[in-house]
Design a protein around this motif. Structure first.
Motif, PDB file in Angstrom:
ATOM      1  N   TRP A 191       0.718  -1.271   0.093  1.00 17.96           N
ATOM      2  CA  TRP A 191       0.010   0.113   0.022  1.00 17.96           C
ATOM      3  C   TRP A 191       0.719   1.267  -0.076  1.00 17.96           C
ATOM      4  CZ3 TRP A 191      -4.498   1.391  -1.581  1.00 17.96           C
ATOM      5  CH2 TRP A 191      -4.850   2.730  -1.246  1.00 17.96           C
ATOM      6  N   ARG A 192       2.009   1.085   0.757  1.00 13.87           N
ATOM      7  CA  ARG A 192       2.705   2.406   0.544  1.00 13.87           C
ATOM      8  C   ARG A 192       3.472   2.600  -0.464  1.00 13.87           C
ATOM      9  NH1 ARG A 192       7.951   3.930   3.310  1.00 13.87           N
ATOM     10  NH2 ARG A 192       8.294   2.076   4.191  1.00 13.87           N
ATOM     11  N   ALA A 193       4.003   1.477  -1.358  1.00 15.69           N
ATOM     12  CA  ALA A 193       4.392   1.485  -2.611  1.00 15.69           C
ATOM     13  C   ALA A 193       3.229   2.240  -3.619  1.00 15.69           C
ATOM     14  CB  ALA A 193       4.820   0.179  -3.038  1.00 15.69           C
ATOM     15  N   TYR A 194       1.942   1.877  -3.205  1.00  9.32           N
ATOM     16  CA  TYR A 194       0.936   2.335  -4.212  1.00  9.32           C
ATOM     17  C   TYR A 194       0.780   3.877  -3.948  1.00  9.32           C
ATOM     18  CZ  TYR A 194      -3.566   3.634  -6.209  1.00  9.32           C
ATOM     19  OH  TYR A 194      -4.683   3.959  -6.770  1.00  9.32           O
ATOM     20  N   GLU A 195       0.903   4.105  -2.640  1.00  8.30           N
ATOM     21  CA  GLU A 195       0.662   5.609  -2.396  1.00  8.30           C
ATOM     22  C   GLU A 195       1.832   6.620  -2.907  1.00  8.30           C
ATOM     23  OE1 GLU A 195      -1.949   5.818   1.911  1.00  8.30           O
ATOM     24  OE2 GLU A 195       0.039   5.664   2.047  1.00  8.30           O
ATOM     25  N   ILE A 196       3.136   5.914  -2.995  1.00 10.66           N
ATOM     26  CA  ILE A 196       4.229   6.511  -3.264  1.00 10.66           C
ATOM     27  C   ILE A 196       4.157   6.856  -4.861  1.00 10.66           C
ATOM     28  CG2 ILE A 196       6.695   6.365  -4.041  1.00 10.66           C
ATOM     29  CD1 ILE A 196       6.970   4.631  -1.075  1.00 10.66           C
ATOM     30  N   ILE A 197       3.844   6.015  -5.726  1.00 14.65           N
ATOM     31  CA  ILE A 197       3.639   5.981  -7.181  1.00 14.65           C
ATOM     32  C   ILE A 197       2.489   6.717  -7.554  1.00 14.65           C
ATOM     33  CG2 ILE A 197       5.362   4.371  -7.521  1.00 14.65           C
ATOM     34  CD1 ILE A 197       2.844   2.603  -8.448  1.00 14.65           C
ATOM     35  N   ASN A 198       1.382   6.772  -6.642  1.00 11.74           N
ATOM     36  CA  ASN A 198       0.276   7.115  -7.201  1.00 11.74           C
ATOM     37  C   ASN A 198       0.069   8.677  -7.175  1.00 11.74           C
ATOM     38  OD1 ASN A 198      -2.579   6.640  -8.124  1.00 11.74           O
ATOM     39  ND2 ASN A 198      -3.335   7.527  -5.854  1.00 11.74           N
ATOM     40  N   PHE A 199       0.990   9.178  -6.203  1.00 11.94           N
ATOM     41  CA  PHE A 199       0.843  10.768  -5.966  1.00 11.94           C
ATOM     42  C   PHE A 199       1.235  11.378  -7.299  1.00 11.94           C
ATOM     43  CE2 PHE A 199       2.806  14.678  -4.907  1.00 11.94           C
ATOM     44  CZ  PHE A 199       1.584  15.362  -4.295  1.00 11.94           C
ATOM     45  N   PRO A 200       2.521  11.258  -7.780  1.00 10.90           N
ATOM     46  CA  PRO A 200       2.799  11.970  -9.154  1.00 10.90           C
ATOM     47  C   PRO A 200       1.604  11.720 -10.090  1.00 10.90           C
ATOM     48  CG  PRO A 200       4.512  10.236  -8.552  1.00 10.90           C
ATOM     49  CD  PRO A 200       3.530  10.097  -7.345  1.00 10.90           C
ATOM     50  N   ILE A 201       0.840  10.363 -10.231  1.00  9.20           N
ATOM     51  CA  ILE A 201       0.106  10.023 -11.413  1.00  9.20           C
ATOM     52  C   ILE A 201      -1.201  10.997 -11.205  1.00  9.20           C
ATOM     53  CG2 ILE A 201      -1.375   8.358 -12.074  1.00  9.20           C
ATOM     54  CD1 ILE A 201       1.153   7.880 -13.485  1.00  9.20           C
ATOM     55  N   SER A 202      -1.664  11.307 -10.050  1.00  7.95           N
ATOM     56  CA  SER A 202      -2.810  12.075  -9.718  1.00  7.95           C
ATOM     57  C   SER A 202      -2.456  13.331  -9.885  1.00  7.95           C
ATOM     58  CB  SER A 202      -3.569  11.633  -8.535  1.00  7.95           C
ATOM     59  OG  SER A 202      -2.472  11.871  -7.550  1.00  7.95           O
ATOM     60  N   ALA A 203      -1.217  13.894  -9.554  1.00  8.36           N
ATOM     61  CA  ALA A 203      -0.815  15.297  -9.740  1.00  8.36           C
ATOM     62  C   ALA A 203      -0.890  15.585 -11.311  1.00  8.36           C
ATOM     63  CB  ALA A 203       0.464  15.420  -9.332  1.00  8.36           C
ATOM     64  N   PRO A 252      -1.468  18.063 -16.431  1.00 10.19           N
ATOM     65  CA  PRO A 252      -0.767  17.117 -17.439  1.00 10.19           C
ATOM     66  C   PRO A 252       0.368  17.835 -17.751  1.00 10.19           C
ATOM     67  CG  PRO A 252      -2.849  17.265 -18.120  1.00 10.19           C
ATOM     68  CD  PRO A 252      -2.996  18.191 -16.964  1.00 10.19           C
ATOM     69  N   SER A 253       1.808  17.359 -17.516  1.00 12.91           N
ATOM     70  CA  SER A 253       2.797  18.254 -18.164  1.00 12.91           C
ATOM     71  C   SER A 253       3.794  17.097 -18.902  1.00 12.91           C
ATOM     72  CB  SER A 253       3.740  18.853 -16.901  1.00 12.91           C
ATOM     73  OG  SER A 253       3.979  17.808 -16.085  1.00 12.91           O
ATOM     74  N   PHE A 254       3.770  15.947 -18.155  1.00 11.38           N
ATOM     75  CA  PHE A 254       4.715  15.040 -19.165  1.00 11.38           C
ATOM     76  C   PHE A 254       4.081  13.724 -19.527  1.00 11.38           C
ATOM     77  CE2 PHE A 254       5.903  13.896 -15.415  1.00 11.38           C
ATOM     78  CZ  PHE A 254       7.574  13.379 -15.012  1.00 11.38           C
ATOM     79  N   GLN A 255       2.767  13.749 -19.479  1.00 11.88           N
ATOM     80  CA  GLN A 255       2.115  12.857 -20.029  1.00 11.88           C
ATOM     81  C   GLN A 255       2.590  11.353 -19.454  1.00 11.88           C
ATOM     82  OE1 GLN A 255      -0.161  12.913 -23.161  1.00 11.88           O
ATOM     83  NE2 GLN A 255      -0.386  14.808 -21.992  1.00 11.88           N
ATOM     84  N   LEU A 256       2.825  11.424 -18.143  1.00 12.91           N
ATOM     85  CA  LEU A 256       2.927  10.223 -17.392  1.00 12.91           C
ATOM     86  C   LEU A 256       1.774   9.316 -17.497  1.00 12.91           C
ATOM     87  CD1 LEU A 256       5.109   8.699 -15.853  1.00 12.91           C
ATOM     88  CD2 LEU A 256       4.610   9.695 -13.852  1.00 12.91           C
ATOM     89  N   THR A 306       0.192   1.789 -10.903  1.00 13.96           N
ATOM     90  CA  THR A 306      -0.867   2.779 -10.739  1.00 13.96           C
ATOM     91  C   THR A 306      -2.310   2.331 -11.481  1.00 13.96           C
ATOM     92  OG1 THR A 306       0.190   3.828 -12.665  1.00 13.96           O
ATOM     93  CG2 THR A 306       0.641   4.684 -10.435  1.00 13.96           C
ATOM     94  N   GLN A 307      -2.155   1.184 -12.222  1.00 19.40           N
ATOM     95  CA  GLN A 307      -3.380   0.588 -12.695  1.00 19.40           C
ATOM     96  C   GLN A 307      -3.123  -0.812 -12.636  1.00 19.40           C
ATOM     97  OE1 GLN A 307      -5.829   1.568 -14.784  1.00 19.40           O
ATOM     98  NE2 GLN A 307      -5.368   3.547 -15.604  1.00 19.40           N
ATOM     99  N   PRO A 308      -3.842  -1.204 -11.145  1.00 22.12           N
ATOM    100  CA  PRO A 308      -3.722  -2.497 -10.638  1.00 22.12           C
ATOM    101  C   PRO A 308      -4.773  -3.534 -11.723  1.00 22.12           C
ATOM    102  CG  PRO A 308      -4.361  -1.108  -8.861  1.00 22.12           C
ATOM    103  CD  PRO A 308      -4.459  -0.152 -10.136  1.00 22.12           C
ATOM    104  N   LYS A 309      -5.848  -2.955 -12.256  1.00 22.54           N
ATOM    105  CA  LYS A 309      -6.641  -3.666 -13.096  1.00 22.54           C
ATOM    106  C   LYS A 309      -6.068  -4.206 -14.377  1.00 22.54           C
ATOM    107  CE  LYS A 309     -10.538  -1.739 -10.959  1.00 22.54           C
ATOM    108  NZ  LYS A 309     -11.288  -0.392 -11.190  1.00 22.54           N
ATOM    109  N   ARG A 310      -5.089  -3.236 -14.943  1.00 22.79           N
ATOM    110  CA  ARG A 310      -4.438  -3.541 -16.241  1.00 22.79           C
ATOM    111  C   ARG A 310      -3.145  -4.185 -15.933  1.00 22.79           C
ATOM    112  NH1 ARG A 310      -3.031   1.603 -19.521  1.00 22.79           N
ATOM    113  NH2 ARG A 310      -5.257   2.124 -19.104  1.00 22.79           N
ATOM    114  N   TYR A 311      -2.363  -3.938 -14.827  1.00 24.25           N
ATOM    115  CA  TYR A 311      -1.343  -4.616 -14.273  1.00 24.25           C
ATOM    116  C   TYR A 311      -1.564  -5.395 -13.038  1.00 24.25           C
ATOM    117  CZ  TYR A 311      -0.074  -1.156 -17.902  1.00 24.25           C
ATOM    118  OH  TYR A 311      -0.177  -0.271 -18.900  1.00 24.25           O
TER     119      TYR A 311
END
Lengths: 285, 478
Positions: free
Chosen positions: B68-80, B85-89, B105-110
């Motif tokens: 969950w912590r890993a999810y929170e770490i990677i999800n923050f820049p994605i939601s920002a 949108p600045s560099f289409q992550l 960040t897309q657990p359904k797809r990955y």
């Protein structure tokens, strides 16, 4: 960030407490109460109002210490860093001779709550835990009944090893985060406190609307507030009185309304016995 | 008519505009190409910086198996990124040491625990490269752009952070630059094109006027260019100056030619008149002698006695006219004196007074001037009489007789009604009267005398003043 937050608040509260100690008007040690994710411990405005209510009733400063981890909070009690805590309903707490049951919250009019197994809203098929084989399952905290012990107990009762039943499990250390994990799809299911789910749902369906309750457990005694046995009886009684009479006070009623609780009741130890049996069953090989 | 035969009025703005458009497009184009490259590079660098800054905290989350912590770490820049949108992550995937999905960040797809190779061809090729990798960052461009940053600490590889960008992930930024550049170019063109058009017109307009006037050159003297048509000192300005100079010279030449023609005509007329007068004078002398003989030596019947005087008077009149026409300068004469001029003054004062003319006389002569007195007096009398007649009742007349260097100047003016251009053309020809009185021979005689004395006569008739100026060289005439 997230991990540091409780620590930061602790520091702030400690600072505040030190400041208050130096002030002659409050030349009393504050009563320190630990809060865990049993309660929505990130609602700071609500917590501040609750503090104002308690201070006015007790005539002494009150400080809340917010921790995401049950274990840490329990450790704080043992170290007497805090005198009171709102923990889980597990026997470590409810049947611990070092802790005295202070008050049991009344949720939906009664001192009980349940464990919900939730799945994403689009998952229409899951009817219960047994449908979740090889799925990703989110627990809240290893000391949480609703968020950890209950689903594992339900599996083991059916002769299933909860450690291998799921493809992957992880801890979110909070019921709210477990709900979020299911809502965003990180977990295929989670077990959470009915109180937290219902309270969040009442605030708005942004999160809970993306989840569906697949199964409800039987009722358990609502996690009580406990005091460490060293808390003087006079202080224990004053705090208990302040909690039990919240419904009689306008600010108290307002705080309760926002907590989604109907009041606090004098605790009855017997409502926590089923959990004790559950733990003993789980400890059996 | 081809493109190159167009009028400068169109050609200058067209060429100018074309040049500006081509320049603007070239600058904007090269700018865009460079920008595209630098945006792409920048974004890769930013993506790498983000990935590397996340990798430290991810390392600890993976080592504690904290999904969950890993999810929170990677999800923050994605939601920002989703908000701004600045560099289409697009997505981030955290792989464990066995290249299985730890979290994304897309657990359904990955889905969690899924092997990287089972996620699609681009991921299986990435897996193959990761397995041979030695801890460096990998960039894979195959449709999407994949940045794989190893999560390594103290030589231990705990997994990989994969940042997924769409293949054209710099396109949005590029489009923004493109849009801004396009607008800037348009604004610049919007300012420059009308300026060029104005400049072209400004350059072409005087040239067109010049061309029109030059085209008239063969037929008539072209009109002058408008004042300050192109008041600058460049080659074009010089061209207009030269044109004006040429026009002046042409105009002077034309005036001179007219003058020469007039002089020639007058001279021919003079020769004709003189030879006719001579031819007439000879038989006339005989006729007069015959009439005289008849009168003296024969007895006349009444009719003859009546006709003969008539004949004699007629012949005498012819002799007078012929004598007048035949101006003879060769006759011996004494030199002109101050008194000669004063005599003329006295002679004409009566006439002037009779007409009530305001009279100004200025005689500036020294005692004697080497010029035939009779002829000069004749000229003076003719001019002054003409002036007095032209001035009319209550008019003004002035006469200045002066010397200037070796010249005698006779300047006679009046404020009469002036001389019409038609009359001016034939002014000195015989029988061209300025008035009803006289035979129109006064100016003819004056002209002949001036010619024979090698002088010249000028007339100018302005609005309210008509002047005759005679210049005679002093010294012994032939």
């Amino acid at each position: 960030m997230q991990a540091n937050r409780p620590g930061q608040y602790l520091l702030v509260l400690l600072g505040l407490a030190l400041f208050l100690c130096g002030n002659p008007a409050w030349a009393v040690q504050p009563l320190r109460i630990g809060l865990t994710p049993t309660f929505l411990n990130e609602r700071h405005a609500l917590i501040a109002d609750w503090r104002v209510y308690l201070e006015s009733k007790l005539g002494r400063p009150v400080a809340f210490v917010l921790k995401d981890s049950y274990e840490e909070t329990m450790e704080l009690l043992h170290q007497r860093q805090i005198q009171v805590a709102w923990l889980c309903d597990c026997p470590h707490v409810t049947a611990n001779p070092e802790f005295r049951l202070l008050a049991t919250p009344l949720f939906q009019g009664r001192p009980y709550y349940r464990s919900y197994v939730i799945v994403p809203e689009h998952d229409k098929g899951t009817r219960g835990l047994l449908d979740l084989k090889d799925k990703v399952f989110a627990y809240s905290d290893p000391y949480s009944n609703a968020g950890f012990m209950n689903p594992r107990y339900a599996l083991k009762k059916r002769g299933i090893d909860p450690d291998t039943f799921f493809r992957r499990t992880f801890f979110t250390h909070s019921h709210r985060k477990a709900i979020e994990a299911v809502a965003v799809g990180v977990a295929d299911a989670a077990s959470v406190s009915s109180y937290i789910w219902e309270t969040l749902d009442r605030q708005g369906p942004a999160l809970t609307g993306r989840t569906r309750i697949a199964a409800r457990s039987e009722e358990y005694g609502f996690p009580p507030l406990v005091a460490y046995h060293t808390l003087p009886a006079r202080e224990f009684d004053a705090l208990q009185q302040a909690l039990l009479t919240m419904t009689a006070d306008p600010l108290g009623r307002e705080v309760l309304e926002r907590m989604n609780l109907d009041g606090f009741a004098r605790p009855r130890p017997e409502i926590y016995r089923p959990v004790g049996e559950m733990v003993r069953f789980m400890e059996r090989k | 008519m081809g493109l190159f035969d167009l009028s400068l009025r169109h050609k200058l703005p067209l060429w100018g505009g074309l040049l500006i458009v081509v320049t603007a497009l070239a600058i904007t184009g090269s700018n865009l190409v460079l920008t595209r490259e630098s945006i792409k590079k920048n974004m890769l660098v930013r993506s790498e910086i983000l990935g590397r800054s996340l990798s430290r905290t991810l390392y600890s989350a993976i080592s504690q198996d904290d999904v969950w912590r890993a999810y929170e770490i990677i999800n923050f820049p994605i939601s920002a990124e989703a908000r701004h949108p600045s560099f289409q992550l697009e997505d981030m995937i955290v792989l464990d040491a066995k290249n299985r999905v730890f979290i994304s960040t897309q657990p359904k797809r990955y889905p969690l625990q899924r092997d990287l190779a089972s996620l699609g061809s681009e991921f299986s090729s990435l897996k193959a490269r990761l397995e041979q990798n030695d801890g460096r960052m990998l960039v894979q461009e195959s449709g999407r752009i994949l940045l794989a940053i190893p999560l390594v600490a103290e030589g231990m590889n705990l997994g990989t952070l994969v940042l997924l960008h769409p293949g054209d992930y710099y396109q949005t930024s590029f489009d923004r630059v493109l849009k801004r550049n396009t607008w800037t170019t348009l604004v610049v063109l919007l300012i420059l094109l009308p300026l060029t058009w104005l400049w072209g017109r400004r350059m072409a307009s005087p040239l067109l006027q010049l061309t029109e006037r030059m085209a008239e050159l063969g037929q008539r003297l072209p009109a002058p260019l408008p004042e300050r048509v192109y008041p600058h000192g460049d080659e074009l300005g010089r061209l207009f100056q030269v044109y004006e100079q040429m026009r002046h010279e042409l105009s002077d030449k034309e005036a001179l030619e007219r003058q020469i023609v007039k002089s020639d005509r007058l001279a021919a007329l003079g020769r004709l008149t003189a030879s006719m007068a001579h031819e007439i004078n000879n038989p006339l002398g005989g006729l007069l002698t015959a009439v005289d003989t008849l009168k003296r030596h024969s007895r006349l019947d009444p009719i003859q006695a009546k006709v003969l005087p008539l004949l004699e008077r007629g012949l005498a009149q012819i002799q007078d006219i012929v004598a007048t026409l035949l101006v003879e300068a060769k006759a011996k004469s004494r030199n002109l004196t101050h008194q000669d001029v004063e005599d003329v003054h006295t002679l004409l004062a009566q006439e002037a007074k009779k007409r009530g003319v305001d009279w100004k006389w200025h005689n500036d002569l020294a005692d004697t001037i080497v010029l035939p007195a009779t002829l000069v007096r004749q000229v003076l009398i003719n001019l002054v009489l003409n002036a007095v007649q032209a001035a009319g009742e209550q008019g003004r007349v002035s006469a200045h007789i002066t010397t200037s260097g070796d010249n005698l100047l006779i300047d006679v003016g009046n404020d009469g009604s002036g001389i019409t251009p038609e009359l001016m053309e034939h002014l000195f020809e015989p029988f061209t009267g300025l008035n009803e009185e006289g035979q129109g021979l006064g100016l003819w005689i004056t002209y002949q005398i001036v010619q024979q004395l090698h002088g010249h006569i000028e007339v100018d008739s302005l609005d309210d003043w008509t002047r005759f100026v005679v210049t005679l060289p002093t010294g012994a005439p032939e």
